[in-house]
Design an enzyme around this catalytic site. Structure first.
Site, PDB file in Angstrom:
ATOM      1  CD  GLU A  61      -2.917  -0.775  -0.163  1.00  0.00           C
ATOM      2  OE1 GLU A  61      -3.005   0.527  -0.683  1.00  0.00           O
ATOM      3  OE2 GLU A  61      -3.467  -1.717  -0.816  1.00  0.00           O
ATOM      4  CE1 TYR A 144      -6.751   3.214  -0.779  1.00  0.00           C
ATOM      5  CE2 TYR A 144      -4.567   3.281  -0.237  1.00  0.00           C
ATOM      6  CZ  TYR A 144      -5.506   2.646  -0.857  1.00  0.00           C
ATOM      7  OH  TYR A 144      -5.302   1.577  -1.796  1.00  0.00           O
ATOM      8  CG  ASP A 162      -7.548   3.463  -5.607  1.00  0.00           C
ATOM      9  OD1 ASP A 162      -8.774   3.130  -5.718  1.00  0.00           O
ATOM     10  OD2 ASP A 162      -6.578   2.743  -6.064  1.00  0.00           O
ATOM     11  CB  CYS A 217     -13.536   1.807 -14.968  1.00  0.00           C
ATOM     12  SG  CYS A 217     -14.580   3.318 -15.053  1.00  0.00           S
ATOM     13  CB  CYS A 224     -17.419   0.929 -21.999  1.00  0.00           C
ATOM     14  SG  CYS A 224     -17.157   2.436 -21.088  1.00  0.00           S
ATOM     15  CB  CYS A 227     -17.225  -2.474 -18.035  1.00  0.00           C
ATOM     16  SG  CYS A 227     -17.754  -1.994 -16.233  1.00  0.00           S
ATOM     17  CB  CYS A 233     -22.070   2.148 -16.433  1.00  0.00           C
ATOM     18  SG  CYS A 233     -21.124   3.528 -16.323  1.00  0.00           S
TER      19      CYS A 233
END
Length: 316
Positions: A61, A144, A162, A217, A224, A227, A233
Protein backbone atom coordinates in the site's frame (compact mmCIF):
# COMPACT_ATOMS: atom_id res chain seq x y z
CA UNK A 1 -3.60 -1.94 -3.67
CA UNK A 2 -5.76 -4.98 -3.68
CA UNK A 3 -6.62 -7.70 -1.23
CA UNK A 4 -4.96 -11.01 -0.52
CA UNK A 5 -7.19 -13.83 -1.70
CA UNK A 6 -7.58 -15.21 1.84
CA UNK A 7 -7.68 -12.43 4.46
CA UNK A 8 -6.55 -13.15 8.00
CA UNK A 9 -9.60 -13.21 10.32
CA UNK A 10 -9.86 -10.34 12.76
CA UNK A 11 -12.46 -8.62 14.91
CA UNK A 12 -15.02 -6.59 13.01
CA UNK A 13 -14.30 -2.89 12.60
CA UNK A 14 -16.46 -0.23 11.03
CA UNK A 15 -15.82 3.38 10.15
CA UNK A 16 -17.70 6.19 11.81
CA UNK A 17 -21.09 6.50 10.15
CA UNK A 18 -22.10 9.88 11.49
CA UNK A 19 -22.75 10.91 7.89
CA UNK A 20 -25.84 8.81 7.33
CA UNK A 21 -26.70 7.35 3.92
CA UNK A 22 -28.57 9.74 1.69
CA UNK A 23 -31.20 7.36 0.36
CA UNK A 24 -29.36 6.61 -2.88
CA UNK A 25 -30.12 3.20 -4.37
CA UNK A 26 -28.02 0.43 -2.78
CA UNK A 27 -25.05 -1.04 -4.61
CA UNK A 28 -26.27 -4.63 -4.60
CA UNK A 29 -26.70 -4.59 -8.37
CA UNK A 30 -23.03 -3.68 -8.71
CA UNK A 31 -21.45 -5.97 -6.13
CA UNK A 32 -22.19 -9.34 -7.70
CA UNK A 33 -21.05 -8.62 -11.27
CA UNK A 34 -17.91 -6.76 -10.20
CA UNK A 35 -16.85 -9.40 -7.68
CA UNK A 36 -17.55 -12.20 -10.17
CA UNK A 37 -15.44 -10.38 -12.76
CA UNK A 38 -12.67 -9.96 -10.19
CA UNK A 39 -12.72 -13.64 -9.30
CA UNK A 40 -12.08 -14.46 -12.95
CA UNK A 41 -9.75 -11.66 -14.03
CA UNK A 42 -7.83 -10.45 -10.97
CA UNK A 43 -4.09 -10.21 -11.50
CA UNK A 44 -1.91 -12.61 -9.56
CA UNK A 45 0.05 -10.09 -7.50
CA UNK A 46 2.28 -11.07 -4.57
CA UNK A 47 0.51 -8.91 -2.00
CA UNK A 48 -2.76 -10.69 -2.79
CA UNK A 49 -1.39 -14.09 -1.87
CA UNK A 50 -2.07 -15.46 1.63
CA UNK A 51 1.65 -15.69 2.40
CA UNK A 52 2.01 -11.92 2.00
CA UNK A 53 0.41 -11.40 5.39
CA UNK A 54 -0.56 -8.02 6.85
CA UNK A 55 2.99 -6.66 6.62
CA UNK A 56 3.21 -7.50 2.92
CA UNK A 57 -0.13 -5.79 2.34
CA UNK A 58 1.03 -2.69 4.23
CA UNK A 59 4.29 -2.50 2.28
CA UNK A 60 2.39 -2.77 -1.00
CA UNK A 61 0.00 0.00 0.00
CA UNK A 62 2.85 2.40 0.70
CA UNK A 63 4.62 1.54 -2.54
CA UNK A 64 1.58 1.61 -4.82
CA UNK A 65 0.58 5.16 -3.95
CA UNK A 66 1.06 7.09 -7.21
CA UNK A 67 3.32 4.35 -8.59
CA UNK A 68 2.41 1.72 -11.24
CA UNK A 69 2.38 -1.96 -10.36
CA UNK A 70 5.14 -2.87 -12.83
CA UNK A 71 7.56 -0.48 -11.13
CA UNK A 72 6.60 -1.64 -7.65
CA UNK A 73 6.95 -5.40 -8.18
CA UNK A 74 10.77 -5.77 -8.18
CA UNK A 75 11.26 -3.34 -5.29
CA UNK A 76 8.48 -4.96 -3.27
CA UNK A 77 9.93 -8.44 -3.68
CA UNK A 78 13.45 -7.37 -2.69
CA UNK A 79 12.09 -5.35 0.22
CA UNK A 80 10.33 -8.35 1.76
CA UNK A 81 13.32 -10.60 1.20
CA UNK A 82 15.42 -8.15 3.17
CA UNK A 83 12.77 -7.11 5.71
CA UNK A 84 10.16 -9.88 6.01
CA UNK A 85 8.81 -8.45 9.29
CA UNK A 86 8.35 -4.92 10.61
CA UNK A 87 10.99 -5.54 13.29
CA UNK A 88 13.58 -6.33 10.61
CA UNK A 89 13.09 -2.92 9.02
CA UNK A 90 12.85 -1.16 12.38
CA UNK A 91 16.38 -2.32 13.28
CA UNK A 92 17.84 -0.55 10.25
CA UNK A 93 18.61 3.18 9.94
CA UNK A 94 15.89 5.08 8.04
CA UNK A 95 18.42 5.86 5.32
CA UNK A 96 18.50 2.19 4.39
CA UNK A 97 14.78 2.33 3.67
CA UNK A 98 15.38 5.35 1.43
CA UNK A 99 18.22 3.50 -0.31
CA UNK A 100 16.10 0.39 -0.92
CA UNK A 101 13.21 2.52 -2.17
CA UNK A 102 15.25 3.11 -5.30
CA UNK A 103 13.48 5.05 -8.04
CA UNK A 104 9.90 4.46 -6.96
CA UNK A 105 9.50 8.19 -6.43
CA UNK A 106 8.04 10.16 -3.54
CA UNK A 107 10.76 8.80 -1.21
CA UNK A 108 9.21 10.27 1.92
CA UNK A 109 7.01 7.19 1.75
CA UNK A 110 10.10 5.14 2.62
CA UNK A 111 10.68 7.19 5.77
CA UNK A 112 7.02 6.87 6.72
CA UNK A 113 7.06 3.12 6.20
CA UNK A 114 10.18 2.88 8.34
CA UNK A 115 8.49 4.97 11.03
CA UNK A 116 5.44 2.72 10.91
CA UNK A 117 7.67 -0.35 11.29
CA UNK A 118 9.32 1.15 14.36
CA UNK A 119 5.94 1.97 15.91
CA UNK A 120 4.58 -1.51 15.13
CA UNK A 121 7.62 -3.05 16.80
CA UNK A 122 7.48 -0.82 19.86
CA UNK A 123 3.71 -0.65 20.40
CA UNK A 124 2.36 -3.90 18.96
CA UNK A 125 5.06 -6.50 19.50
CA UNK A 126 6.03 -6.51 15.84
CA UNK A 127 2.59 -7.45 14.51
CA UNK A 128 0.64 -5.13 12.22
CA UNK A 129 -2.36 -4.12 14.36
CA UNK A 130 -5.79 -5.39 13.41
CA UNK A 131 -7.88 -2.44 14.55
CA UNK A 132 -8.55 0.43 12.18
CA UNK A 133 -7.97 3.02 14.91
CA UNK A 134 -4.61 1.48 15.80
CA UNK A 135 -3.57 1.46 12.16
CA UNK A 136 -4.60 5.08 11.80
CA UNK A 137 -2.48 5.98 14.84
CA UNK A 138 0.71 4.70 13.21
CA UNK A 139 3.03 7.37 11.77
CA UNK A 140 2.65 7.83 8.05
CA UNK A 141 -0.74 6.06 7.93
CA UNK A 142 -3.70 8.05 6.67
CA UNK A 143 -7.36 7.14 6.30
CA UNK A 144 -6.90 5.42 2.96
CA UNK A 145 -3.98 3.21 4.04
CA UNK A 146 -5.61 2.28 7.36
CA UNK A 147 -8.81 1.26 5.59
CA UNK A 148 -6.92 -0.63 2.88
CA UNK A 149 -4.82 -2.65 5.33
CA UNK A 150 -7.81 -3.40 7.57
CA UNK A 151 -9.84 -4.52 4.57
CA UNK A 152 -7.24 -6.33 2.48
CA UNK A 153 -5.15 -7.88 5.25
CA UNK A 154 -7.88 -8.60 7.80
CA UNK A 155 -11.05 -8.84 5.72
CA UNK A 156 -12.81 -6.02 7.54
CA UNK A 157 -15.62 -3.81 6.32
CA UNK A 158 -14.27 -0.38 5.37
CA UNK A 159 -14.73 1.88 2.35
CA UNK A 160 -11.42 1.99 0.49
CA UNK A 161 -11.27 5.02 -1.77
CA UNK A 162 -8.31 5.28 -4.09
CA UNK A 163 -8.23 6.98 -7.49
CA UNK A 164 -9.43 3.87 -9.30
CA UNK A 165 -12.40 3.28 -7.00
CA UNK A 166 -13.37 6.94 -7.10
CA UNK A 167 -13.42 6.84 -10.90
CA UNK A 168 -15.56 3.67 -10.95
CA UNK A 169 -18.09 5.19 -8.56
CA UNK A 170 -18.12 8.51 -10.41
CA UNK A 171 -19.00 6.81 -13.67
CA UNK A 172 -21.15 3.90 -12.54
CA UNK A 173 -23.20 5.75 -9.92
CA UNK A 174 -23.03 9.51 -10.38
CA UNK A 175 -22.69 9.49 -14.17
CA UNK A 176 -19.61 11.70 -14.45
CA UNK A 177 -16.47 10.90 -16.40
CA UNK A 178 -14.08 11.76 -13.57
CA UNK A 179 -14.33 12.30 -9.83
CA UNK A 180 -13.35 15.66 -8.29
CA UNK A 181 -9.64 16.43 -8.09
CA UNK A 182 -9.69 15.86 -4.32
CA UNK A 183 -11.79 13.35 -2.40
CA UNK A 184 -15.00 14.94 -1.12
CA UNK A 185 -17.32 14.20 1.79
CA UNK A 186 -19.99 13.22 -0.73
CA UNK A 187 -17.70 10.57 -2.20
CA UNK A 188 -17.00 9.15 1.25
CA UNK A 189 -20.73 9.01 2.03
CA UNK A 190 -21.41 7.27 -1.26
CA UNK A 191 -18.64 4.73 -0.67
CA UNK A 192 -20.03 3.93 2.79
CA UNK A 193 -23.54 3.66 1.41
CA UNK A 194 -22.48 1.22 -1.30
CA UNK A 195 -20.45 -0.97 1.07
CA UNK A 196 -21.88 -4.50 1.40
CA UNK A 197 -23.06 -5.41 4.88
CA UNK A 198 -21.20 -8.72 4.98
CA UNK A 199 -17.54 -8.26 5.94
CA UNK A 200 -16.06 -10.72 3.47
CA UNK A 201 -18.17 -9.36 0.63
CA UNK A 202 -17.22 -5.81 1.57
CA UNK A 203 -13.53 -6.70 1.47
CA UNK A 204 -13.92 -8.39 -1.91
CA UNK A 205 -15.91 -5.42 -3.23
CA UNK A 206 -13.13 -3.05 -2.18
CA UNK A 207 -10.51 -5.09 -4.04
CA UNK A 208 -12.73 -5.79 -7.05
CA UNK A 209 -13.84 -2.20 -7.63
CA UNK A 210 -10.21 -1.09 -7.38
CA UNK A 211 -9.12 -3.67 -9.94
CA UNK A 212 -11.97 -2.70 -12.24
CA UNK A 213 -10.73 0.88 -12.21
CA UNK A 214 -7.15 -0.21 -12.83
CA UNK A 215 -7.87 -2.54 -15.76
CA UNK A 216 -11.22 -1.62 -17.34
CA UNK A 217 -12.59 1.71 -16.13
CA UNK A 218 -9.30 3.48 -16.76
CA UNK A 219 -8.75 7.23 -16.91
CA UNK A 220 -8.15 7.07 -20.66
CA UNK A 221 -9.21 4.52 -23.27
CA UNK A 222 -11.69 2.82 -20.97
CA UNK A 223 -12.89 -0.64 -22.06
CA UNK A 224 -16.63 -0.28 -21.56
CA UNK A 225 -17.32 -3.25 -23.86
CA UNK A 226 -15.54 -5.50 -21.34
CA UNK A 227 -17.04 -3.95 -18.21
CA UNK A 228 -19.29 -6.24 -16.15
CA UNK A 229 -21.55 -3.34 -15.13
CA UNK A 230 -21.74 -1.40 -18.40
CA UNK A 231 -25.49 -2.02 -18.60
CA UNK A 232 -25.99 -0.33 -15.20
CA UNK A 233 -23.34 2.38 -15.59
CA UNK A 234 -24.89 5.83 -15.24
CA UNK A 235 -22.17 7.45 -17.35
CA UNK A 236 -22.61 4.90 -20.13
CA UNK A 237 -26.39 5.23 -20.04
CA UNK A 238 -26.07 9.02 -20.28
CA UNK A 239 -24.02 8.73 -23.46
CA UNK A 240 -20.61 9.15 -21.78
CA UNK A 241 -20.72 12.95 -21.43
CA UNK A 242 -17.35 14.70 -21.46
CA UNK A 243 -15.87 15.99 -18.23
CA UNK A 244 -17.00 19.57 -17.62
CA UNK A 245 -15.45 20.19 -14.21
CA UNK A 246 -12.11 21.77 -13.28
CA UNK A 247 -9.21 20.82 -15.57
CA UNK A 248 -7.57 17.52 -14.74
CA UNK A 249 -4.20 18.05 -13.09
CA UNK A 250 -1.29 16.64 -15.05
CA UNK A 251 2.03 15.78 -13.43
CA UNK A 252 5.14 17.23 -15.00
CA UNK A 253 8.59 16.01 -14.05
CA UNK A 254 11.27 17.23 -16.45
CA UNK A 255 13.00 20.32 -15.13
CA UNK A 256 11.15 20.35 -11.81
CA UNK A 257 12.58 20.34 -8.31
CA UNK A 258 11.32 16.75 -8.07
CA UNK A 259 13.69 15.76 -10.85
CA UNK A 260 16.60 17.52 -9.15
CA UNK A 261 15.77 15.87 -5.83
CA UNK A 262 15.67 12.50 -7.55
CA UNK A 263 19.10 13.00 -9.07
CA UNK A 264 20.61 14.10 -5.78
CA UNK A 265 19.14 11.10 -3.99
CA UNK A 266 20.38 8.75 -6.71
CA UNK A 267 23.96 9.83 -5.98
CA UNK A 268 23.50 9.43 -2.23
CA UNK A 269 21.85 6.01 -2.58
CA UNK A 270 24.82 4.69 -4.52
CA UNK A 271 27.39 6.08 -2.09
CA UNK A 272 28.83 3.98 0.73
CA UNK A 273 30.48 6.98 2.40
CA UNK A 274 29.32 10.59 2.88
CA UNK A 275 29.23 12.58 -0.36
CA UNK A 276 30.96 15.98 -0.66
CA UNK A 277 29.06 19.00 -1.90
CA UNK A 278 31.30 19.16 -4.97
CA UNK A 279 29.96 15.80 -6.19
CA UNK A 280 26.36 16.85 -5.68
CA UNK A 281 27.04 20.09 -7.57
CA UNK A 282 27.58 18.02 -10.73
CA UNK A 283 24.04 16.69 -10.63
CA UNK A 284 22.31 19.85 -11.89
CA UNK A 285 23.71 22.91 -13.62
CA UNK A 286 21.38 25.53 -12.18
CA UNK A 287 22.80 26.33 -8.71
CA UNK A 288 19.77 28.04 -7.17
CA UNK A 289 17.39 25.20 -8.04
CA UNK A 290 19.97 22.61 -7.00
CA UNK A 291 20.47 24.27 -3.61
CA UNK A 292 16.72 24.56 -3.11
CA UNK A 293 16.22 20.87 -3.89
CA UNK A 294 19.00 19.83 -1.53
CA UNK A 295 17.63 22.03 1.25
CA UNK A 296 14.22 20.43 0.76
CA UNK A 297 15.70 16.94 1.05
CA UNK A 298 17.38 17.93 4.30
CA UNK A 299 14.16 19.51 5.59
CA UNK A 300 12.20 16.36 4.76
CA UNK A 301 14.66 14.19 6.67
CA UNK A 302 15.77 12.35 3.54
CA UNK A 303 19.34 13.67 3.64
CA UNK A 304 21.58 14.35 6.62
CA UNK A 305 24.14 17.18 6.38
CA UNK A 306 27.50 16.63 8.06
CA UNK A 307 30.38 18.96 8.95
CA UNK A 308 32.76 19.75 6.13
CA UNK A 309 30.12 20.02 3.43
CA UNK A 310 29.33 16.30 3.41
CA UNK A 311 25.93 14.64 2.99
CA UNK A 312 24.52 11.14 3.53
CA UNK A 313 21.24 9.31 3.88
CA UNK A 314 19.85 9.60 7.43
CA UNK A 315 21.05 7.29 10.19
CA UNK A 316 18.42 8.32 12.76
Amino acid sequence: MTAPTTPTPAPAQTDDTSDAPTGRAPGGALHGPVIAWFDEHARDLPWRRPEAGPWGVMVSEFMLQQTPVNRVLPVYEQWLIRWPRPADLAKEPPGEAVRAWGRLGYPRRALRLHGAAVAITERHGGDVPTEHAQLLALPGIGEYTAAAVASFAYGQRHPVLDTNVRRVLARAVTGTQYPPNATTAAERRLARELLPEDERTASRWAAASMELGALICTAKNESCHRCPISAQCAWQLAGKPEHDGPPRRGQTYAGTDRQVRGRLLAVLREAVTPVPQSILDRVWDEPVQRARALDALVSDGLVEPLPGGLYRLPLT
